[in-house]
Design a protein around this motif. Structure first.
Motif, PDB file in Angstrom:
ATOM      1  N   ILE A   1       0.837  -1.201   0.000  1.00 47.50           N
ATOM      2  CA  ILE A   1       0.000   0.000   0.000  1.00 47.50           C
ATOM      3  C   ILE A   1       0.871   1.249   0.000  1.00 47.50           C
ATOM      4  N   ARG A   2       1.932   1.248   0.798  1.00 44.27           N
ATOM      5  CA  ARG A   2       2.844   2.399   0.844  1.00 44.27           C
ATOM      6  C   ARG A   2       3.488   2.624  -0.526  1.00 44.27           C
ATOM      7  N   LEU A   3       3.937   1.548  -1.152  1.00 44.24           N
ATOM      8  CA  LEU A   3       4.557   1.682  -2.475  1.00 44.24           C
ATOM      9  C   LEU A   3       3.553   2.201  -3.507  1.00 44.24           C
ATOM     10  N   LEU A   4       2.311   1.718  -3.440  1.00 51.19           N
ATOM     11  CA  LEU A   4       1.267   2.178  -4.349  1.00 51.19           C
ATOM     12  C   LEU A   4       0.991   3.666  -4.140  1.00 51.19           C
ATOM     13  N   ARG A   5       0.925   4.085  -2.899  1.00 54.81           N
ATOM     14  CA  ARG A   5       0.699   5.511  -2.605  1.00 54.81           C
ATOM     15  C   ARG A   5       1.859   6.365  -3.088  1.00 54.81           C
ATOM     16  N   GLU A   6       3.080   5.868  -2.886  1.00 52.36           N
ATOM     17  CA  GLU A   6       4.242   6.609  -3.379  1.00 52.36           C
ATOM     18  C   GLU A   6       4.184   6.750  -4.896  1.00 52.36           C
ATOM     19  N   GLN A   7       3.749   5.679  -5.585  1.00 53.88           N
ATOM     20  CA  GLN A   7       3.614   5.733  -7.047  1.00 53.88           C
ATOM     21  C   GLN A   7       2.537   6.731  -7.443  1.00 53.88           C
ATOM     22  N   GLN A   8       1.426   6.742  -6.711  1.00 56.63           N
ATOM     23  CA  GLN A   8       0.345   7.687  -7.001  1.00 56.63           C
ATOM     24  C   GLN A   8       0.823   9.127  -6.797  1.00 56.63           C
ATOM     25  N   ILE A   9       1.565   9.351  -5.727  1.00 55.10           N
ATOM     26  CA  ILE A   9       2.088  10.697  -5.461  1.00 55.10           C
ATOM     27  C   ILE A   9       3.047  11.110  -6.567  1.00 55.10           C
ATOM     28  N   ALA A  10       3.908  10.191  -6.990  1.00 54.17           N
ATOM     29  CA  ALA A  10       4.852  10.494  -8.076  1.00 54.17           C
ATOM     30  C   ALA A  10       4.092  10.804  -9.362  1.00 54.17           C
ATOM     31  N   ASP A  11       3.031  10.042  -9.660  1.00 55.64           N
ATOM     32  CA  ASP A  11       2.223  10.302 -10.851  1.00 55.64           C
ATOM     33  C   ASP A  11       1.541  11.667 -10.764  1.00 55.64           C
ATOM     34  N   GLU A  12       1.020  11.982  -9.580  1.00 51.97           N
ATOM     35  CA  GLU A  12       0.370  13.288  -9.397  1.00 51.97           C
ATOM     36  C   GLU A  12       1.370  14.426  -9.578  1.00 51.97           C
ATOM     37  N   LYS A  13       2.585  14.266  -9.055  1.00 52.25           N
ATOM     38  CA  LYS A  13       3.617  15.300  -9.223  1.00 52.25           C
ATOM     39  C   LYS A  13       3.960  15.466 -10.699  1.00 52.25           C
ATOM     40  N   ARG A  14       4.083  14.347 -11.404  1.00 50.70           N
ATOM     41  CA  ARG A  14       4.414  14.397 -12.824  1.00 50.70           C
ATOM     42  C   ARG A  14       3.309  15.122 -13.591  1.00 50.70           C
ATOM     43  N   THR A  15       2.051  14.790 -13.280  1.00 48.76           N
ATOM     44  CA  THR A  15       0.913  15.444 -13.933  1.00 48.76           C
ATOM     45  C   THR A  15       0.901  16.933 -13.610  1.00 48.76           C
ATOM     46  N   LYS A  16       1.158  17.274 -12.383  1.00 46.09           N
ATOM     47  CA  LYS A  16       1.204  18.687 -11.966  1.00 46.09           C
ATOM     48  C   LYS A  16       2.305  19.420 -12.727  1.00 46.09           C
ATOM     49  N   ASN A  17       3.472  18.787 -12.828  1.00 39.77           N
ATOM     50  CA  ASN A  17       4.587  19.415 -13.560  1.00 39.77           C
ATOM     51  C   ASN A  17       4.239  19.608 -15.032  1.00 39.77           C
ATOM     52  N   TYR A  18       3.566  18.609 -15.644  1.00 41.06           N
ATOM     53  CA  TYR A  18       3.159  18.749 -17.042  1.00 41.06           C
ATOM     54  C   TYR A  18       2.176  19.914 -17.201  1.00 41.06           C
ATOM     55  N   LEU A  19       1.235  20.006 -16.264  1.00 40.43           N
ATOM     56  CA  LEU A  19       0.265  21.105 -16.331  1.00 40.43           C
ATOM     57  C   LEU A  19       0.944  22.463 -16.182  1.00 40.43           C
ATOM     58  N   ILE A  20       1.916  22.537 -15.294  1.00 38.39           N
ATOM     59  CA  ILE A  20       2.656  23.802 -15.102  1.00 38.39           C
ATOM     60  C   ILE A  20       3.406  24.159 -16.380  1.00 38.39           C
ATOM     61  N   ILE A  21       4.022  23.144 -16.997  1.00 35.33           N
ATOM     62  CA  ILE A  21       4.766  23.396 -18.246  1.00 35.33           C
ATOM     63  C   ILE A  21       3.812  23.847 -19.347  1.00 35.33           C
ATOM     64  N   ILE A  22       2.663  23.172 -19.477  1.00 35.75           N
ATOM     65  CA  ILE A  22       1.675  23.552 -20.498  1.00 35.75           C
ATOM     66  C   ILE A  22       1.162  24.957 -20.246  1.00 35.75           C
ATOM     67  N   LEU A  23       0.885  25.273 -18.987  1.00 34.39           N
ATOM     68  CA  LEU A  23       0.424  26.616 -18.632  1.00 34.39           C
ATOM     69  C   LEU A  23       1.489  27.651 -18.965  1.00 34.39           C
ATOM     70  N   ALA A  24       2.741  27.316 -18.647  1.00 39.36           N
ATOM     71  CA  ALA A  24       3.840  28.238 -18.959  1.00 39.36           C
ATOM     72  C   ALA A  24       3.949  28.444 -20.470  1.00 39.36           C
ATOM     73  N   LEU A  25       3.816  27.369 -21.233  1.00 40.81           N
ATOM     74  CA  LEU A  25       3.865  27.485 -22.693  1.00 40.81           C
ATOM     75  C   LEU A  25       2.715  28.331 -23.224  1.00 40.81           C
ATOM     76  N   ILE A  26       1.531  28.128 -22.660  1.00 42.17           N
ATOM     77  CA  ILE A  26       0.377  28.940 -23.075  1.00 42.17           C
ATOM     78  C   ILE A  26       0.626  30.411 -22.764  1.00 42.17           C
TER      79      ILE A  26
END
Length: 186
Positions: A133-158
């Motif tokens: 469960i801890r490993l799954l949560r860590e993976q989810q957090i990493a995925d959320e961070k990656r998605t957040k970073n992509y959104l920030i980059i897209i927003l910056a590009l816009i």
């Protein structure tokens, strides 16, 4: 060891020395074991009276259940050799009762040991589940961070594109005003 090697004199000396040491240390279990060892040795040598004497002293020393079991077993055998079947039967019954007690103690110990092993396995399974469960949560957090970073980059590009479009618009407007000013002068 000496008894197994057939050196009965050396075994007898060691058993007597063990008896003296345990008596000095007031170790009743050790005293009972030493008397039992002497009794068994005398029984094997067919010195039945000495065997009975030592085995009786072992019982009086109040040793462990296992020690008492040994005393009862060999007392039964010794009295049987003497032809005193009443005493032999008495000690045989005591042996059977003590043997059942010893087996019960072993069964309880085995049961407790198996329960401990089961409990440990249950805890390890629970730890493994929590770890997954801890490993799954860590993976989810990493995925959320990656998605957040992509959104920030897209927003910056816009924003950059918006700024460039605005800059181009303002440049075009300025250029158009300059052209109008030049056309108006002409």
């Amino acid at each position: 060891v000496y008894l197994l090697q057939g050196n009965r004199e050396r075994a007898l000396a060691n058993f007597k020395a063990a008896l003296e040491v345990n008596q000095a240390a007031k170790n009743s279990e050790g005293v009972a074991d030493a008397y039992n060892n002497l009794g068994v040795l005398y029984y094997q040598e067919r010195s039945i009276k000495q065997a009975i004497e030592n085995l009786t002293l072992a019982l009086e020393a109040n040793g462990t259940s296992h020690s008492k079991r040994t005393s009862f077993e060999y007392l039964s055998l010794a009295f049987e050799l003497l032809g005193d079947y009443k005493q032999a039967l008495k000690y045989k019954n005591e042996f059977i009762s003590m043997d059942a007690l010893v087996q019960g103690e072993l069964s309880e110990r085995d049961l407790a040991e198996k329960k401990n092993i089961y409990d440990i396995q249950q805890k390890e399974t629970q730890i493994d589940k929590l770890e997954s469960i801890r490993l799954l949560r860590e993976q989810q957090i990493a995925d959320e961070k990656r998605t957040k970073n992509y959104l920030i980059i897209i927003l910056a590009l816009i924003l950059v594109l918006g700024f460039l479009v605005l800059y181009q618009y303002l440049q075009k407007r300025r250029t158009n005003k300059q052209l109008q000013a030049i056309n108006a002068r002409m």
